[in-house]
Design a protein around this motif. Structure first.
Motif, PDB file in Angstrom:
ATOM      1  N   TYR A  15     -20.173  20.165  22.580  1.00  5.16           N
ATOM      2  CA  TYR A  15     -21.548  20.354  23.045  1.00  5.16           C
ATOM      3  C   TYR A  15     -22.610  19.499  22.343  1.00  5.16           C
ATOM      4  CZ  TYR A  15     -23.217  22.817  18.996  1.00  5.16           C
ATOM      5  OH  TYR A  15     -23.619  23.087  17.730  1.00  5.16           O
ATOM      6  N   PRO A  16     -22.410  19.005  21.087  1.00  3.97           N
ATOM      7  CA  PRO A  16     -23.487  18.188  20.499  1.00  3.97           C
ATOM      8  C   PRO A  16     -23.851  16.960  21.335  1.00  3.97           C
ATOM      9  CG  PRO A  16     -21.967  18.854  18.782  1.00  3.97           C
ATOM     10  CD  PRO A  16     -21.337  19.241  20.096  1.00  3.97           C
ATOM     11  N   HIS A  17     -23.023  16.598  22.325  1.00  6.91           N
ATOM     12  CA  HIS A  17     -23.430  15.461  23.147  1.00  6.91           C
ATOM     13  C   HIS A  17     -24.673  15.776  24.002  1.00  6.91           C
ATOM     14  CE1 HIS A  17     -20.601  16.318  26.859  1.00  6.91           C
ATOM     15  NE2 HIS A  17     -21.547  17.201  26.731  1.00  6.91           N
ATOM     16  N   HIS A  18     -25.076  17.047  24.027  1.00  3.71           N
ATOM     17  CA  HIS A  18     -26.345  17.391  24.673  1.00  3.71           C
ATOM     18  C   HIS A  18     -27.517  17.157  23.729  1.00  3.71           C
ATOM     19  CE1 HIS A  18     -24.637  19.324  28.278  1.00  3.71           C
ATOM     20  NE2 HIS A  18     -23.641  19.597  27.463  1.00  3.71           N
ATOM     21  N   LEU A  19     -27.225  16.937  22.457  1.00  6.25           N
ATOM     22  CA  LEU A  19     -28.278  16.863  21.434  1.00  6.25           C
ATOM     23  C   LEU A  19     -28.367  15.475  20.809  1.00  6.25           C
ATOM     24  CD1 LEU A  19     -27.207  20.255  19.884  1.00  6.25           C
ATOM     25  CD2 LEU A  19     -29.367  19.874  21.030  1.00  6.25           C
ATOM     26  N   LEU A  20     -27.847  14.479  21.530  1.00  2.00           N
ATOM     27  CA  LEU A  20     -27.817  13.127  20.956  1.00  2.00           C
ATOM     28  C   LEU A  20     -29.213  12.606  20.658  1.00  2.00           C
ATOM     29  CD1 LEU A  20     -24.993  11.467  23.132  1.00  2.00           C
ATOM     30  CD2 LEU A  20     -24.818  12.494  20.858  1.00  2.00           C
ATOM     31  N   MET A  21     -30.226  13.108  21.343  1.00  2.00           N
ATOM     32  CA  MET A  21     -31.593  12.661  21.081  1.00  2.00           C
ATOM     33  C   MET A  21     -32.322  13.579  20.108  1.00  2.00           C
ATOM     34  SD  MET A  21     -32.069   9.772  22.355  1.00  2.00           S
ATOM     35  CE  MET A  21     -30.361   9.366  22.017  1.00  2.00           C
ATOM     36  N   ASP A  22     -31.599  14.493  19.488  1.00  2.17           N
ATOM     37  CA  ASP A  22     -32.167  15.314  18.423  1.00  2.17           C
ATOM     38  C   ASP A  22     -31.793  14.686  17.096  1.00  2.17           C
ATOM     39  OD1 ASP A  22     -33.582  17.864  19.318  1.00  2.17           O
ATOM     40  OD2 ASP A  22     -31.860  17.735  20.670  1.00  2.17           O
ATOM     41  N   TYR A  23     -32.644  13.754  16.659  1.00  2.52           N
ATOM     42  CA  TYR A  23     -32.308  12.974  15.468  1.00  2.52           C
ATOM     43  C   TYR A  23     -32.220  13.845  14.222  1.00  2.52           C
ATOM     44  CZ  TYR A  23     -33.284   8.703  18.178  1.00  2.52           C
ATOM     45  OH  TYR A  23     -33.266   7.697  19.100  1.00  2.52           O
ATOM     46  N   ALA A  24     -32.809  15.034  14.283  1.00  2.00           N
ATOM     47  CA  ALA A  24     -32.779  15.904  13.113  1.00  2.00           C
ATOM     48  C   ALA A  24     -31.415  16.564  12.930  1.00  2.00           C
ATOM     49  CB  ALA A  24     -33.864  16.968  13.238  1.00  2.00           C
ATOM     50  N   MET A  25     -30.544  16.445  13.924  1.00  2.00           N
ATOM     51  CA  MET A  25     -29.199  17.020  13.786  1.00  2.00           C
ATOM     52  C   MET A  25     -28.417  16.240  12.736  1.00  2.00           C
ATOM     53  SD  MET A  25     -28.331  19.514  15.928  1.00  2.00           S
ATOM     54  CE  MET A  25     -26.588  19.339  16.347  1.00  2.00           C
ATOM     55  N   PRO A  26     -27.453  16.913  12.070  1.00  2.00           N
ATOM     56  CA  PRO A  26     -26.580  16.155  11.164  1.00  2.00           C
ATOM     57  C   PRO A  26     -25.896  15.028  11.949  1.00  2.00           C
ATOM     58  CG  PRO A  26     -26.168  18.517  10.987  1.00  2.00           C
ATOM     59  CD  PRO A  26     -27.099  18.326  12.139  1.00  2.00           C
ATOM     60  N   GLN A  27     -25.906  13.834  11.375  1.00  2.00           N
ATOM     61  CA  GLN A  27     -25.423  12.691  12.137  1.00  2.00           C
ATOM     62  C   GLN A  27     -23.936  12.802  12.490  1.00  2.00           C
ATOM     63  OE1 GLN A  27     -26.874   8.878  10.758  1.00  2.00           O
ATOM     64  NE2 GLN A  27     -25.264   7.814  11.898  1.00  2.00           N
ATOM     65  N   TRP A  28     -23.149  13.424  11.605  1.00  2.00           N
ATOM     66  CA  TRP A  28     -21.715  13.537  11.915  1.00  2.00           C
ATOM     67  C   TRP A  28     -21.494  14.358  13.176  1.00  2.00           C
ATOM     68  CZ3 TRP A  28     -19.434  18.323  12.189  1.00  2.00           C
ATOM     69  CH2 TRP A  28     -20.082  19.382  11.567  1.00  2.00           C
ATOM     70  N   MET A  29     -22.374  15.329  13.427  1.00  2.00           N
ATOM     71  CA  MET A  29     -22.209  16.135  14.645  1.00  2.00           C
ATOM     72  C   MET A  29     -22.480  15.300  15.883  1.00  2.00           C
ATOM     73  SD  MET A  29     -23.732  19.908  13.850  1.00  2.00           S
ATOM     74  CE  MET A  29     -23.101  20.708  15.341  1.00  2.00           C
ATOM     75  N   LEU A  30     -23.465  14.402  15.783  1.00  2.00           N
ATOM     76  CA  LEU A  30     -23.803  13.563  16.929  1.00  2.00           C
ATOM     77  C   LEU A  30     -22.684  12.560  17.198  1.00  2.00           C
ATOM     78  CD1 LEU A  30     -27.587  13.045  16.136  1.00  2.00           C
ATOM     79  CD2 LEU A  30     -26.505  14.740  17.627  1.00  2.00           C
ATOM     80  N   LEU A  31     -22.144  11.973  16.119  1.00  2.00           N
ATOM     81  CA  LEU A  31     -21.016  11.058  16.299  1.00  2.00           C
ATOM     82  C   LEU A  31     -19.846  11.806  16.915  1.00  2.00           C
ATOM     83  CD1 LEU A  31     -21.181   8.995  12.978  1.00  2.00           C
ATOM     84  CD2 LEU A  31     -21.841   8.281  15.266  1.00  2.00           C
ATOM     85  N   MET A  32     -19.628  13.020  16.431  1.00  2.00           N
ATOM     86  CA  MET A  32     -18.549  13.835  16.990  1.00  2.00           C
ATOM     87  C   MET A  32     -18.807  14.084  18.474  1.00  2.00           C
ATOM     88  SD  MET A  32     -17.312  17.581  15.704  1.00  2.00           S
ATOM     89  CE  MET A  32     -18.497  18.539  16.636  1.00  2.00           C
TER      90      MET A  32
END
Ligand SMILES: [Cu+2]
Lengths: 484, 174
Positions: free
Chosen positions: A287-304
């Motif tokens: 699901y973090p692929h819905h939050l790719l534009m939330d730069y405040a997320m931990p970056q590893w989650m976005l890469l995941m």
């Protein structure tokens, strides 16, 4: 283990499935009409104001997710009850809770003016700038909560029934066969798929229920704050899992019906079992692929988020779609509405995976996120994939009532394909042109795309009208006692 | 341009999939034994799987060499800074003129609900975006190459006048 069909449907069970399908068909058609209204409004063909537009958008979003979930639950229940003993009472309780939830949502939106979108991102429900009150927001959120509760009951009953027969989830997912401790095939694909759905969607619903409850409390106790980023995570986890579970339930129709047409069994071999076990995990962590534009997320989650998006396409393409193609290839199949729609659904699902993976790429997401590319990709696999599975199943039921397809049916199928493709690609093209999603009013240069899209949506609505009418008119015969 | 790339890749791959489905559909009515089809099918599938892995892995890795998240971590980099706050339903910017050819760091937050911050170039193409969230500051860095009037639009639904949230930035010659 002998997996032969043990439990032919009772008359009550059969009628319950018909009640589900009839409800789903009618609401689905209505939601499609709402979709048409939105496209026509954006195309400046209708004088609908932004307040009404966003109400319709809220109902369309929540309604489509809910109604496809209901329809696919009927598919899962119908086939799963051949292998395990499910409760018709609980099945009907889910339908009842669903209908009460729908009434609450409609009242909250059209009487109370709630227009916070299905995403109800915190703190929007409580901050309408005077457009809707607490009561309207509470009706909407409460309606969703009630619908979630119904589905939770549905899954708990299915879990109970599967555990009674297979002992534990590992057996039901075919792990003894997958890991080589036991020779041969795993449980029927329907059981494997249902088990996966039960596991992931229970988690999804629990996450959804928790953020819904927190949002409800916040409405009345504003000092009870929620971290907005945590709220987003919970909402998209719930939303992603819930809508994906819709596809994984509906695909059971393909696993069950195509083999009957081709006389080729669909067995759960080790590759199949591995694919479903992998999907179980991927659907939970993607699901973090819905939050790719939330730069405040931990970056590893976005890469995941991106990596899992790429991986997630593999089981669909390599196992389910490929398996369907193999089962059909030189099988001597007779094409009719049911087999045609189910075959089409596999193209719809895999075709939609392509723009989905493209959008799951972070650098592309940076220019495509929340443009019309996004509804473009999910309408691809929901409209051409899930809705095709749904109507394929419906025509399969009709066929068992000895109804032959008519020329009108076949013409509608082609119209449906044409309309859906044209509609989906006009969405994708608009996304490429940076047109935002969820805009009640479009800039003049975007209006032509909306008008073209409206024509294609109208074709889809016309075709679906035929599908739905056919089913409703056959209901008395399908529900007759001697038929069962 | 990423939009163009996304569109073309999608057209090509979806068309390829469509051809496969048409090919199978056209041969479906002939009848042959399943056993040899399965045998050959599984062999092709193994190759198909590895082809996807071999094509997908480099694509995945290469696409991650250009991530937009750098501004969240490194501070020191010289940049023109623009503070942005989203409100229902307007933007406030600490300044609206920047120079081309030199990085601009947008620091974005929200005073009320979630908004989406998107920069549109003079041709109305999105060139950068991030979310505008209450309680969080998202930083995005972008170097304008072309002078002109750029627009800021809201890309996260925020209520009834969401579509009216527009602001302008002038990009001047460096
Ligand atoms: Cu907005």
């Amino acid at each position: 283990m002998n997996d032969a069909i043990q439990n032919p449907l009772t008359l009550a069970a059969r009628r319950s499935v018909l009640a589900y399908m009839a409800t789903a068909a009618v609401v689905l058609l209505l939601m499609m009409v709402f979709g048409l209204l939105m496209r026509m409004t954006e195309g400046q063909l209708l004088p609908i104001g932004p307040d009404r537009f966003y109400q319709i958008m809220t109902v369309h979003g929540a309604g489509m997710v809910g109604i496809t979930a209901l329809g696919s639950a009927a598919i899962m229940w119908y086939f799963l009850s051949q292998y395990v003993k499910l409760s018709t009472g609980i099945f009907l309780a889910n339908l009842a809770l669903f209908l009460i939830g729908v009434v609450m949502i409609l009242a909250g939106v059209f009487l109370g003016g709630f227009a916070g979108a299905w995403t109800f991102l915190f703190p929007l429900p409580a901050m309408s700038m005077g457009l809707w009150g607490k009561g309207a927001a509470a009706l909407f959120l409460g309606g969703l909560l009630l619908i979630g509760t119904g589905f939770l009951l549905f899954y708990l009953d299915a879990a109970r029934a599967i555990l009674a027969r297979y002992g534990n989830f590992a057996n039901a997912l075919g792990w003894p066969q997958l890991f080589g401790r036991v020779e041969g095939y795993g449980p029927p694909p329907t059981v494997v798929a249902s088990t996966m759905v039960i596991i992931v969607d229970t988690l999804g619903i629990v996450a959804g229920a928790s953020i819904l409850t927190m949002s409800l409390i916040n409405l009345y106790v504003p000092s009870f704050r929620i971290d907005p980023l945590l709220a987003k995570n919970l909402i998209y986890f719930f939303g992603h899992v819930f809508i994906n579970a819709v596809i994984y339930k509906a695909v059971i129709a393909v696993y069950e019906i195509l083999p009957r047409y081709t006389n080729r069994p669909w067995k759960a071999n080790r590759v199949f079992l591995a694919a479903w076990t992998v999907s179980t995990v991927l659907v939970i962590i993607i699901y973090p692929h819905h939050l790719l534009m939330d730069y405040a997320m931990p970056q590893w989650m976005l890469l995941m988020g991106q990596i899992i998006s790429y991986l997630n396409g593999l089981p669909v393409l390599v196992v389910t779609a490929y398996g369907a193609l193999m089962i059909v290839y030189r099988s001597g199949i007779r094409w009719d509405m049911a087999s045609g729609l189910l075959f089409l659904s596999m193209f719809g699902w895999t075709g939609g995976v392509v723009p989905a993976i493209v959008d799951g790429t972070i650098v592309i997401n940076q220019v495509m996120h929340n443009t019309l590319w996004v509804p473009g990709h999910f309408h691809f696999y929901l409209l051409l994939g899930v809705v095709s599975m749904f109507f394929g199943f419906m025509y399969y039921l009709l066929k068992s009532g000895q109804a032959a397809d008519t020329g009108l049916d076949r013409a509608s199928l082609w119209l449906y394909l044409l309309g859906a493709l044209g509609f989906v690609f006009s969405f994708l093209y608009s996304g490429k042109e940076s047109v935002p999603r969820r805009y009640a009013v479009h800039l003049p240069e975007w209006v032509p795309y909306d008008r073209i899209a409206s024509v294609f949506v109208a074709l889809v609505v016309a075709a679906v009208l035929v599908f739905v009418a056919r089913f409703l008119l056959s209901l008395p015969r399908l529900g007759a006692a001697r038929h069962a | 341009m990423y939009q163009q790339l996304a569109w073309q890749v999608t057209l090509i791959l979806v068309s390829a999939l469509a051809l496969v489905f048409v090919f199978v559909a056209l041969r479906a009515r002939q009848h042959a034994d399943y056993e040899p089809i399965q045998h050959r099918g599984y062999r092709i599938r193994t190759r198909f799987f590895w082809a996807l892995v071999l094509l997908g892995t480099p694509t995945l890795l290469y696409s991650m060499t250009d991530l937009p998240y750098a501004a969240m971590r490194d501070r020191g980099a010289a940049a023109q800074v623009v503070e942005v706050v989203g409100h229902q339903w307007y933007w406030t910017l600490s300044g609206n003129t920047v120079r081309a050819g030199q990085p601009v760091e947008f620091r974005i937050t929200s005073a009320d609900v979630n908004h989406g911050f998107a920069v549109y170039d003079p041709d109305m193409r999105i060139v950068a975006q991030t979310q505008a969230m209450p309680e969080y500051v998202n930083k995005v860095r972008y170097t304008f190459t072309r002078p002109g009037t750029y627009k800021i639009m809201c890309l996260e639904y925020c209520g009834v006048a969401h579509q009216n949230m527009m602001a302008e930035i002038q990009v001047q010659e460096s």
